[in-house]
Design a protein around this motif. Structure first.
Motif, short mmCIF file in Angstrom:
data_model
loop_
_atom_site.label_atom_id
_atom_site.label_comp_id
_atom_site.label_asym_id
_atom_site.label_seq_id
_atom_site.Cartn_x
_atom_site.Cartn_y
_atom_site.Cartn_z
N UNK D 116 0.43 -1.21 0.08
CA UNK D 116 0.57 0.21 -0.03
C UNK D 116 0.83 1.04 -0.13
N UNK D 119 -2.30 5.43 -0.02
CA UNK D 119 -3.56 5.57 0.73
C UNK D 119 -3.23 6.65 1.31
N UNK D 126 -2.75 5.00 5.74
CA UNK D 126 -4.03 4.65 5.76
C UNK D 126 -4.72 3.52 5.64
N UNK D 127 -4.20 3.06 4.87
CA UNK D 127 -4.72 1.92 3.89
C UNK D 127 -5.60 1.25 4.77
N UNK D 129 -7.23 2.85 7.30
CA UNK D 129 -8.69 3.07 7.09
C UNK D 129 -9.83 2.48 6.53
N UNK D 130 -8.50 2.85 5.12
CA UNK D 130 -9.45 2.78 4.26
C UNK D 130 -10.61 1.81 3.73
N UNK D 131 -9.76 1.19 4.34
CA UNK D 131 -10.18 -0.70 3.69
C UNK D 131 -11.77 0.03 5.32
N UNK D 133 -13.14 1.56 6.00
CA UNK D 133 -14.35 2.41 6.02
C UNK D 133 -15.20 2.02 4.82
N UNK D 134 -14.42 1.29 3.77
CA UNK D 134 -15.20 0.62 2.68
C UNK D 134 -16.37 -0.46 2.99
N UNK D 135 -15.73 -1.22 3.96
CA UNK D 135 -16.01 -2.59 4.57
C UNK D 135 -17.41 -2.20 5.03
N UNK D 136 -17.44 -0.70 5.93
CA UNK D 136 -18.65 -0.28 6.72
C UNK D 136 -19.72 0.48 5.88
N UNK D 137 -19.35 0.19 4.75
CA UNK D 137 -20.25 1.01 3.93
C UNK D 137 -20.51 0.30 2.75
N UNK D 307 -10.88 -8.59 12.27
CA UNK D 307 -10.35 -7.36 13.91
C UNK D 307 -9.99 -8.57 13.94
#
Ligand code: SF4
Ligand code: SF4
Ligand code: SF4
Lengths: 124, 174, 101, 432, 170, 198, 378, 165
Positions: D116, D119, D126-127, D129-131, D133-137, D307
């Motif tokens: 990575x 990002x 911040x990779x 965090x990106x993952x 945020x993506x997963x949560x949305x 997680x």
């Protein structure tokens, strides 16, 4: 007082509960902010490599390794018995190791038999 | 008063509207954050349809390394993916499967048509078993031409897709 | 109300009752196994409770042995179920009458 | 799903909404505020450092921030803080997140690539965090015939079980969530939950690949639990304690790995298997069974399982450190805090730098944490390394490895410990 | 502290024991059984017997429940959800249960144990280990024999003997 | 190999009499172009065995082509395997000849075991009648399968079946292989199946 | 195959024990095909490959294109081995059109072909690595392959689909200074692939996983008509570059790698040895190549063949012997083109090899057959 | 013991590679350097000139509208269509010129081979991705543009591995 030791362990339960309490919202929030589209019933079929699935999803006779699970149940007991002995080892006389060795010998015999049985693949 | 206002039928409306209001309030920042997350975490589904997959593999090789952009190749299950890179020819036998794969993926999902075959049929414009492009099967976001496209072109396509996601609304569907 | 011996025994009695009910009523072999487990646990609870309130380390030791025996019992019981299920394709106890395995 | 009322009129809706707002305000004013007042009145506020904690105290904090310290200190002593932040969930999650990032970067480096990168501007920091945020949305798909309650609950329970595991880990002297006598047994009890959660999740998805994967995971975890338990017995025999803090403290002069390397190796291998790390990642073997028991999990569910997996990884690495590498023990590297620094701050020429948080920690704790984290990161490195070097093993090989070789080695380890003890090298008459 | 926990545990234990027997799906029944076992483990904690409690958790919840789940999953899907019982037996069973509970409960409440409580410290778990190999060592050997016998027996039982045996059955 | 000589044909013996087992100069590879003498000996052996039933289409360097009727193809193939040491089929290709109203099926047979035959390919061609409106599997376009002779034709024959509609009698597994499951058109490699726009 | 099915299969209730798995087409372990496997617990009891997901009708389309425009088409089945897959067609077309190729062109072809063989094998190895769960073994070959791709790109102007060979030679001459760059990168490449031994080929886990799985005996290998590395791993010494040298292979010293075992491990090791051999060949060819000269014969725009004729040409590609059967009538287009592809020939072995194997062996056995689905489907 | 040494060797090799240089070409910042300006074809000798087969480039002053490229491409991918151009180009009597659809083109370069007037080249431009199919169709005017080239990375081989410099 009865039950005072339990207080120590309550933090584990607390941690477990915190795990649930902290993570369940993640799913809920995710459900809230994620887009959802239920246009196509195909979407909710079980995933099977781009094939429309056929057959029951939950039938799987993986019996070849079933003996391992049986053995686990028994030897788990043995292993934790050993802990009862091992943690007290510093306080018990040396002669008292003999019964444990006898116990272990019996278990070794059983384990050898069980491993032999589980290794024979034709019978499962 | 409250009781006859909220009936089972319109409870959903309230919840929905409440959600809308909430959304209005936090739409901008949240949408931006979510889009940012989506940009940097495009996980392509593992569907190889034809020979372009060779260059797709090359794109994740050390030389081009798409993981720099957060794209992980060789991802296991389609349920966790959000990008379909159609790697080449879609034959008549493959088309329904591709559609199924696309359908089974969770929203939001993006499609990159990679290679001449996926865009228009390419070399196989007159073949009896090849579809003329995948537009008829699944909606395409970015076209990456070439036969096969160079990994650079694919990466450029991915960057274009990122641009496109940036401009998208974070929540397309309710 | 503080924790007293009698509380634990009462819980144990309740579990025993439930277990006996299960044994008496259920004809599903697996459910009966559940019932047996519940009864064993009720007994263990009693053993440990008495061991605690009439102080003696033997209570816990007994409980350990009891749990171990239960483990052995479940292993054998489930093997039986598997054999029976393989023979009769069912888990109904009524079908097992002729079980000789 | 959503049923829109058939004769829906906007004006009515707005009117009703306004009504609702009115009523809410009305009820809050009439009932809520007095209720809050009364509760405040009735509930006894705690006394900290001789000061009664009243809401008005907050005003003084604004004037003098350092006055908040006693309260923070008191808060840090509570269970809640321990569970949520320092030795508990927050700390572990932080380390787990770091692990994921390090894994990706390290693997990339091993494979001669970058990993990575873009990002978050600097090296893809911040990779994750990106993952996330993506997963949560991301949409969560529940397969049609899935057993919904179990399916929903499994990922959450997985994280919770991993968190319960973390609870036993002592990070620094006195810094442990659950300081219990039988920490090690507790760990075994908690480990026992993972196979159940896995198999339930796999079963509930009603799909073939998850089911095969789940059963494989079950076999694998269950088979390796016994060598895992046995491999730690040597240490327990030598320390005579099941308390993890005591075990860690007992290694102040030398770590147990010196005497029990066999046990350490067995534990390391079983650890890899329990964690489903690469040579043993059969339950998720993507070239055989797609993604194993994770196949049907989508979106945040998958994120939660990840997680949980990495929390578990941290916990296992920490357990290894505590049991074999001496936990927090290490030379004192953190300088002692002289009293004047605590009170006045460091004088750097004209300016005086106040270190705000410092009085909250002790030297011991910082040092212990430092060593602990260092060792844990080292162990994590060795957990991650096989992923780059080894192919996946096969399930029958794996099971026979666990049941024959590892159990044998574990018993060898036990006998080594026994020999050491009875020969008087260690134990009451020996080195310790 | 102990009281609230005691009540909660009692509710969990008894409730999930009932659920284990009465839930329609065998899988849920197994999960409920795990609840019962866990509840009992909780009681053990309350009784200052953490070793037994953790043993219970590790053995019962960790392995026996796994074995039960696995076996249940082997069973055909319809059978998992099928309930085989009849009404008459059920009422008789409930009656039996009530009789036992009431009589035994009355006996206990009436007897002298009602007032027993203790202030002595809990037994150290090391004593258990010592007991194991000193006083109870014949039991330990016996236990070993039992476990060995059970694993042998279970394996011999569970293996598919030979082909014709199975064919005869079907 | 030499067991076949007890069945001499009516024709004159072939004039080239190379020893059948080890022909000269084929082991060391770099030998330059030579007369296709060895190839001729192969074709002669077949002609010797089957006489009129086979027709030698050409004998080129490393390649011998033999045309056989569909009735004899099985026997010839068996002879090629047992008598000539060929052991596998490299490819089975159909060729459609609408003007002859026939479909030709060509087997390219090679040998791994016999190193003298390593560079040889024996081309065995046979022809099946062709139908203008084929119903694959149910019409006269049939040939005997060679799967029991050469196992390696299994998938090749399946392919020829779906691409040309030549049904191989006796093939155990005449299912669809490459085309989509719902293919309902003509077998695509026939000449009368025109691809679009051409 | 000397494997007896698990006794469960003899029962009437087998259907309960047996689960049908669709492996593919969207499956990380299948590529572009579907394998329908039936498993009994952990054992595969039956396997039915279902290719055809990339069947694009190359053979039909080749009948509508002339001898030159067929070139981009006929290299598409195996784009990462595109020179070799085109080679037999070009040879055949040259024979039909009666063209004599210049000497330098032949050498250029050999170099391109050997480079391409390495490129193919590296990709194959990469996928083999990922099939065995060895992500590094995906990355290293995929990365080191780029060294050669770089060379091919300098040479032909495209990364994988070169369209470089034409009837009559090659499309363009080598770029200036190519020989030095080529030698340097090939030497480095050889150094790199030797590194794989420690991490992959000598890795005990890999050995224990692939040894004695999917054993293809010598007789079976011959009977199924397998080819290439599969055949040579079973102990048959057969390499067309030696046995039937085309172009200038008879002037080069080619060594054939043979292994006796016939298991997945041997099948995966042979290609690796082949790559070293290829490096040798490239070095030899670079040395022996005429330093200048024409590389392409000028043809008429639409060359025609003489009459009804057929040729069958074979070359040794990255996967084994690849034949091309061209039937021509006196037209600018061939009458029929049939590619006899090694993947398709090796596929026959798959159901037989997988029967009785464990499910965990499926990817390794499948991919060790050197199978490229696009080629098999054409 | 063979197993143990094997495992240690593998781990050692892995750790050694952590110190090896990265091979990655950081694409958007660095771009590869190619031989020459792109693939060209010399009709007089009948041999091509090595170069990258990228996007085409059309020399309007050479193109006569003879359609040979289009005919050549018909057998390949039908990517070339002859379109009318405004009559500024005096050389082109028919005032038609090739327009290339990169959604179809396979970059084989046969059209370059076919052009007898040295009017069609290929260039080093490969960044052609687009949001729409229409964006992939390059008109003669677009084809006339010579691409901007800033490509200078090459594989460098050193002791610590190959890199892009
Ligand atoms: S575009 Fe070219 S490389 Fe890609 S699939 Fe089509 S033919 Fe193959
Ligand atoms: S490069 Fe090939 S496909 Fe592209 S326009 Fe030219 S001839 Fe057509
Ligand atoms: S580009 Fe060349 S071939 Fe094409 S029309 Fe112009 S001059 Fe003719």
């Amino acid at each position: 007082m009865v039950g005072e030791l339990a207080g120590n362990y309550s933090t584990v339960v607390l941690m477990f509960a915190f795990g649930i309490v902290a993570m369940a919202p993640a799913l809920v929030i995710s459900r809230m902010i994620s887009p959802r589209k239920r246009s196509n019933p195909v979407k909710f079929l079980p995933m099977e490599c781009g094939q429309v699935p056929s057959g029951e999803g939950r039938t799987h006779f993986m019996m070849q390794y079933y003996p391992y699970i049986l053995m686990f149940v028994v030897f788990d007991v043995m292993a934790i018995f050993l802990y009862a002995w091992g943690s007290a080892l510093l306080e018990i006389p040396k002669i008292a190791t003999l019964p444990m060795m006898g116990f272990l010998a019996i278990m070794f015999g059983a384990m050898a038999f069980a491993l032999y049985q589980s290794g024979r693949r034709r019978i499962w | 008063m409250l009781k006859d206002l909220v009936t089972p039928e319109n409870a959903n409306v309230f919840v929905g509207k409440l959600g809308d209001i909430l959304e209005k309030a936090i739409d901008k920042p949240l949408g931006y954050a979510i889009n940012w997350g989506r940009i940097w975490s495009l996980w392509p589904v593992h569907i190889e349809t034809a020979c372009c997959s060779v260059e797709f593999g090359a794109a994740s090789s050390p030389r081009y390394d798409v993981e720099r952009f957060g794209i992980i190749e060789a991802f296991g299950s389609l349920r966790q993916c959000d990008l379909v890179v159609v790697q080449g020819t879609i034959t008549r036998k493959m088309a329904p499967r591709l559609r199924l794969v696309y359908d089974q993926m969770p929203e939001p999902k993006y499609v990159i048509a990679m290679g001449a075959c996926a865009i228009t049929g390419g070399l196989y414009f007159d073949s009896y078993n090849v579809l003329p492009g995948i537009d008829g099967v699944i909606p395409v976001d970015v076209y990456v031409p070439g036969c096969p496209p160079r990994p650079e072109t694919l990466i450029q396509g991915c960057m274009l897709l990122q641009e496109k996601i940036k401009r998208m609304k974070a929540r397309k569907f309710v | 109300m503080t924790s007293e011996l009698v509380d634990f025994t009462l819980v144990s009695v309740a579990l025993l009752g439930i277990g006996i009910y299960g044994l008496a009523v259920k004809r599903n072999f697996i459910r009966m196994l559940f019932a047996v487990e519940i009864i064993i646990n009720a007994a263990n609870l009693n053993i440990v409770a008495f061991g605690r309130f009439l102080p003696h380390s033997g209570g816990q030791t007994m409980a350990l042995f009891s749990i171990a025996i239960a483990a052995a019992e479940v292993a054998v019981g489930l093997s039986l179920i598997i054999v029976a299920y393989r023979m009769y394709q069912n888990v109904d106890i009524a079908d097992f009458r002729s079980l000789k395995g | 799903m959503s049923v829109i009322a058939p004769n829906f009129k906007l004006s009515e809706f707005i009117k009703s909404l306004l009504d609702n707002v009115f009523w809410i305000i009305f009820i809050v004013v009439l009932i809520g505020i007095p209720a809050i007042m009364m509760i405040l009145f009735v509930i006894e506020m705690p006394v900290i450092d001789g000061e009664l904690l009243t809401p008005f105290l907050a005003l003084t904090w604004i004037a003098d921030p350092s006055r908040i310290l006693p309260i923070v200190k008191a808060f840090m002593a509570t269970d809640i803080f321990r569970v949520m932040a320092f030795p508990g969930f927050g700390f572990a999650a932080l380390l787990a997140a770091g692990t994921i990032f390090i894994e990706r970067k390290m693997l990339a480096k091993l494979q001669l690539r970058v990993g990575p990168f873009y990002c978050g501007k600097f090296e893809g920091i911040l990779q994750l965090m990106g993952d996330g945020l993506k997963l949560i949305s991301k949409e969560i798909i529940i397969p049609a015939k899935a057993d919904k309650p179990i399916f929903w609950a499994a990922p959450v329970l997985f994280v919770a079980a991993a968190a319960a595991f973390v609870a036993f880990i002592p990070v620094a002297p006195g810094w442990v969530v659950a300081d219990v006598d039988m920490g090690l047994l507790g760990v075994f009890a908690v480990i026992g939950f993972f196979p159940i959660i896995t198999i339930l999740s796999a079963w509930s998805a009603n799909s073939k690949f998850p089911f095969i994967g789940g059963i494989r995971a079950l076999f694998q975890m269950v088979s390796f639990e016994i060598p895992l338990i046995l491999s730690l017995l040597g240490v327990v025999m030598l320390t005579g304690s099941l308390n993890l803090s005591e075990i860690a403290a007992s290694q102040s002069s030398f770590p147990w790995i010196v005497f029990l390397p066999v046990g350490a190796i067995v534990f390391f291998i079983t650890m890899l298997a329990e964690l489903e790390r690469i040579p043993f990642d059969l339950p998720e073997a993507e070239s055989e069974i797609v993604a194993g028991w994770l196949t049907e999990l989508s979106g945040m569910m998958y994120g939660l399982v990840q997680l949980g997996t990495y929390l578990k990884l941290y916990a296992f690495a920490a357990l290894f450190v505590v049991v074999f590498l001496g936990g927090w023990n290490g030379p004192m590297v953190v300088p002692p805090f002289p009293a004047e620094i605590l009170e006045k701050g460091i004088e750097l020429g004209p300016v005086t730098a106040n270190i705000p948080g410092l009085p909250l920690f002790t030297q011991d704790m910082l040092n212990g944490t430092l060593w602990f984290v260092l060792k844990t990161v080292g162990v994590i490195f060795f957990i991650l390394l096989p992923r780059g070097v080894f192919p996946r093993i096969r399930v029958d090989m794996l099971l026979s490895l666990g049941w024959t070789k590892l159990i044998g080695l574990a018993f060898v380890n036990i006998f080594i410990a026994l020999g050491l003890l009875y020969a008087g090298v260690l134990g009451p008459g020996g080195l310790q | 502290m102990a009281d609230a926990a005691f009540l909660a545990l009692a509710v969990i234990t008894i409730g999930s024991a009932i659920a284990a027997l009465e839930l329609r799906s065998l899988i849920y029944g197994s999960i409920a059984l795990m609840g019962t076992l866990g509840g009992i483990a909780g009681f053990f904690f309350l009784l200052d017997a953490p070793f037994v409690a953790l043993f219970q958790l590790a053995v019962y919840v960790g392995s026996i429940a796994v074995l039960i789940l696995f076996t249940v999953m082997l069973v055909k899907r319809e059978l998992i959800f099928k309930k085989i019982e009849d009404k008459r037996r059920k009422f008789a069973g409930i009656g039996l249960m009530l009789v036992i509970m009431v009589s035994l409960g009355a006996v206990f409440l009436d007897s002298g144990i009602k007032t027993i409580t203790t202030d002595e410290p809990a037994t150290d778990f090391r004593d258990i280990g010592t007991d194991f190999v000193t006083y109870y060592w014949p039991a330990l050997i016996l236990m070993g024999l039992l476990l060995a016998g059970s694993v042998t027996g279970a394996l011999v039982l569970a293996k598919r003997e030979d082909v014709e045996n199975d064919q005869r059955a079907s | 190999m030499s067991t076949e000589t007890e069945n001499p044909s009516a024709d004159a013996k072939p004039e080239i009499k190379t020893p059948p087992a080890k022909p000269a100069a084929n082991k060391p590879e770099p030998t330059p172009v030579e007369l296709p003498a060895f190839e001729k000996s192969i074709s002669d052996k077949i002609v010797e065995k089957f006489g009129d039933k086979v027709e030698v289409a050409f004998v080129k360097e490393d390649r011998v082509r033999i045309n056989v009727d569909k009735e004899n193809v099985h026997d010839v193939a068996e002879f090629i395997r047992d008598g000539l040491n060929y052991d596998h089929v490299e490819s089975v290709s159909g060729v459609d000849y609408p003007q002859d109203n026939e479909i030709e099926v060509v087997y390219h047979i090679g040998s791994y075991t016999d190193s003298s035959l390593a560079r040889q390919i024996l081309v065995l061609a046979t022809r099946a009648p062709r139908e203008t409106n084929p119903i694959p599997g149910n019409d006269a376009t049939r040939l005997p399968t060679l799967r029991d002779v050469f196992y390696s034709v299994e998938f090749h024959e399946r392919e020829v079946f779906e691409m040309f509609g030549v049904f191989f009698e006796g093939h155990p597994d005449n299912r669809r292989l490459l085309l989509p499951e719902d293919w309902a058109d003509l077998p695509p490699l026939r000449k009368d199946f025109a691809i679009k726009g051409r | 195959m000397t494997f007896n099915l698990p006794p469960g299969l003899a029962l009437q209730k087998v259907d309960e024990r047996i689960m049908t798995l669709n492996v593919g087409p969207q499956h990380p372990g299948s590529g572009h095909m579907r394998i329908i496997v039936q498993i009994d617990g952990d054992y595969i009891v039956a396997c039915d490959p279902d290719p055809g997901y990339v069947h694009r009708g190359e053979e039909k389309m080749a009948e509508y294109r002339n001898y030159i425009t067929n070139i981009p088409h006929l290299e598409r089945p195996v784009i990462h081995d595109s020179c070799n897959v085109l080679y037999p067609y070009v040879l055949g077309a040259e024979e039909l059109l009666g063209i004599e190729v210049p000497e330098r062109a032949k050498y250029v072809r050999v170099i391109a072909s050997e480079l391409n063989r390495c490129i193919y094998i590296m990709y194959w190895l990469a996928i083999y690595g990922i099939f065995l769960g060895h992500s590094t073994m995906f990355m290293w070959p995929a990365g080191d392959r780029e060294l050669l791709i770089d060379l091919m790109e300098k040479m032909t102007g495209a990364r994988v689909t070169h369209a470089h060979f034409v009837p009559g030679g090659v499309r363009n001459d080598l770029p200036p200074n190519f020989e030095d760059v080529c030698l340097r990168q090939v030497n480095y490449f050889e150094k790199r692939i030797k590194e794989y031994a420690a991490v992959f080929y000598d890795n005990p886990i890999l050995i224990s996983r692939t040894r004695d799985t999917g054993i293809l005996s010598r007789q079976d290998a011959i009977r199924y008509g397998t080819t290439g590395s599969v055949l040579r791993a079973s102990g048959v010494d057969y390499d067309l570059r030696v046995k039937e040298p085309y172009d200038v292979y008879d002037e080069l010293d080619v060594h054939t790698n043979v292994m006796k075992e016939g298991d997945s491990y041997a099948r995966s090791r042979i290609p690796w040895l082949d790559m070293m051999e290829s490096c040798n060949i490239i070095r030899q060819a670079l040395q022996k190549m005429p330093k200048s000269g024409s590389v392409r014969v000028k043809l008429k725009p639409n060359p025609k063949t003489k009459g009804l004729e057929s040729v069958y040409k074979r070359v040794e590609s990255g996967r084994g012997s690849l034949g091309c059967y061209i039937v021509s009538d006196a037209k600018t287009e061939p009458y029929r083109v049939k590619l006899s592809v090694p993947s398709f020939r090796n596929l026959i072995a798959l159901p037989n090899l997988l029967k009785g194997e464990k499910l965990g062996n499926m990817p390794s056995v499948y991919w060790s057959l050197n199978y490229w689905p696009v080629e098999a489907d054409r | 013991m063979g197993t143990a040494t094997g495992i240690i060797r593998a781990l050692n090799s892995g750790i050694k590679h952590i110190a090896t240089k990265r091979f990655t070409l950081r694409y958007p910042e660095e771009k590869l350097k190619f031989v020459g300006d792109g693939y060209q074809f010399d009709p007089s000798t009948g041999v091509g000139i090595a170069g990258l087969k990228g996007r085409h480039m059309l020399f309007h002053d050479h193109c006569t509208g003879c359609q040979l490229c289009s005919i050549a491409c018909e057998g390949v991918a039908e990517a070339i269509a002859m379109v009318k151009v405004p009559e500024e180009q005096k050389q082109n009597k028919k005032s038609i010129m090739p327009q290339i659809d990169y959604g179809k083109c396979v970059f084989c370069g046969l059209c370059v081979d076919a052009c007898p007037f040295y009017a069609l080249y290929m260039t080093n431009d490969y960044e052609l991705s687009s949001f729409s199919k229409e964006g992939l169709i390059y008109t003669p005017a677009q084809l006339q543009v010579k691409p901007y080239v800033a490509q200078d990375s090459e594989i460098q081989i050193s002791d610590r591995g190959a890199t892009h410099g």
